[in-house]
Design a protein around this motif. Structure first.
Motif, PDB file in Angstrom:
ATOM      1  N   UNK A   1      35.741  46.924  38.124  1.00  0.00           N
ATOM      2  CA  UNK A   1      36.913  47.673  37.666  1.00  0.00           C
ATOM      3  C   UNK A   1      36.504  48.973  36.973  1.00  0.00           C
ATOM      4  N   UNK A   2      35.412  48.939  36.208  1.00  0.00           N
ATOM      5  CA  UNK A   2      34.964  50.140  35.499  1.00  0.00           C
ATOM      6  C   UNK A   2      34.610  51.255  36.468  1.00  0.00           C
ATOM      7  N   UNK A   3      33.963  50.892  37.578  1.00  0.00           N
ATOM      8  CA  UNK A   3      33.568  51.905  38.560  1.00  0.00           C
ATOM      9  C   UNK A   3      34.786  52.561  39.195  1.00  0.00           C
ATOM     10  N   UNK A   4      35.890  51.831  39.296  1.00  0.00           N
ATOM     11  CA  UNK A   4      37.122  52.392  39.869  1.00  0.00           C
ATOM     12  C   UNK A   4      37.679  53.512  38.996  1.00  0.00           C
ATOM     13  N   UNK A   5      37.310  53.503  37.736  1.00  0.00           N
ATOM     14  CA  UNK A   5      37.773  54.542  36.806  1.00  0.00           C
ATOM     15  C   UNK A   5      36.707  55.611  36.569  1.00  0.00           C
ATOM     16  N   UNK A  37      30.402  47.601  22.360  1.00  0.00           N
ATOM     17  CA  UNK A  37      30.104  46.414  23.147  1.00  0.00           C
ATOM     18  C   UNK A  37      31.331  45.981  23.949  1.00  0.00           C
ATOM     19  N   UNK A  38      31.098  45.151  24.958  1.00  0.00           N
ATOM     20  CA  UNK A  38      32.176  44.729  25.857  1.00  0.00           C
ATOM     21  C   UNK A  38      33.231  43.887  25.151  1.00  0.00           C
ATOM     22  N   UNK A 125      34.699  38.253  19.219  1.00  0.00           N
ATOM     23  CA  UNK A 125      33.373  37.663  19.393  1.00  0.00           C
ATOM     24  C   UNK A 125      33.400  36.312  20.104  1.00  0.00           C
ATOM     25  N   UNK A 126      34.570  35.674  20.170  1.00  0.00           N
ATOM     26  CA  UNK A 126      34.662  34.361  20.819  1.00  0.00           C
ATOM     27  C   UNK A 126      35.490  34.421  22.099  1.00  0.00           C
ATOM     28  N   UNK A 127      34.912  33.927  23.186  1.00  0.00           N
ATOM     29  CA  UNK A 127      35.693  33.719  24.412  1.00  0.00           C
ATOM     30  C   UNK A 127      36.194  32.291  24.465  1.00  0.00           C
ATOM     31  N   UNK A 128      35.442  31.387  23.857  1.00  0.00           N
ATOM     32  CA  UNK A 128      35.787  29.970  23.779  1.00  0.00           C
ATOM     33  C   UNK A 128      34.813  29.338  22.788  1.00  0.00           C
ATOM     34  N   UNK A 129      35.106  28.127  22.359  1.00  0.00           N
ATOM     35  CA  UNK A 129      34.172  27.443  21.464  1.00  0.00           C
ATOM     36  C   UNK A 129      32.899  27.055  22.211  1.00  0.00           C
TER      37      UNK A 129
END
Length: 218
Positions: A1-5, A37-38, A125-129
């Protein structure tokens, strides 16, 4: 997706925190670098503040400190505690990331000018536990190895006390109590991560001694 922009995406196998940031610096075609950071988001007031700074190029500092606040998982609340305010916007000719495999901090050159911006970065910082446990495991491993390299020795006292002391620090002094149940979970996670690095330092130190003893002539 980043490259599309229009973004240029580059892959580099993970060498460590500081080394990865230095690799990214080397890819830059411009002197000014803004490191994000992402899992971080620039909040509107910080965006406006940065744009205003560049309206007067002659008044620009060489590097800018900015606060990073954790967004409490499963909520829209930002933690009030800011563990550090790193330099994230800077001239590459005036500063570079350290080469530490654990710490990713910009080290500014001597006789440079810096300023602190009031706007904040939100850190998801958390996507999941599950992700949090993996992250604690990997980071504590790197921390223990870094402490071994620096000649740090394990402490039985620290192993016993660190969890409880770190929980009190996180829950009370860092203000995680303000986050309700999720704040309590963050305080436990913080305490457990400190405990992990102590027992891994103990483990690595034990293996190092055992390895040296096994290599001695009999």
């Amino acid at each position: 997706m980043a490259t599309q922009h229009g973004a240029r995406c580059i892959h580099n196998d993970w060498p460590g925190y500081g080394q990865q940031k230095r690799f990214a610096e080397d890819q830059s075609k411009n002197d000014w670098i803004f490191n994000l950071d992402a899992d971080e988001r620039v909040l509107p007031e910080l965006r406006d503040e940065i744009l205003k700074c560049f309206e007067s190029p002659e008044d620009l500092a060489d590097g800018y400190f900015m606060a990073i606040h954790d967004r409490l998982y499963c909520t829209d609340k930002l933690s009030q505690y800011t563990p550090y305010k790193p330099v994230r916007l800077y001239r590459q000719s005036k500063g570079r990331y350290s080469s530490s495999p654990v710490h990713d901090r910009v080290i500014m050159n001597a006789q440079t000018t810096t300023a602190t911006l009031k706007g904040r970065i939100a850190h998801d910082s958390l996507r999941s536990f599950h992700h949090r446990i993996e992250k604690m495991n990997e980071y504590s491993e790197a921390q223990a190895a870094d402490m071994m390299t620096k000649g740090r020795k394990p402490s039985k006292f620290r192993i016993i006390v660190d969890f409880w002391a770190s929980f009190i620090v996180g829950y009370c002094f860092r203000g995680y109590w303000r986050g309700g149940l999720m704040g309590y979970i963050y305080a436990v996670n913080f305490a457990y991560s400190r405990f992990l690095r102590q027992i891994k330092l103990y483990e690595q130190h034990h293996h190092s001694i055992a390895s040296k003893q096994s290599s001695l002539p009999k």
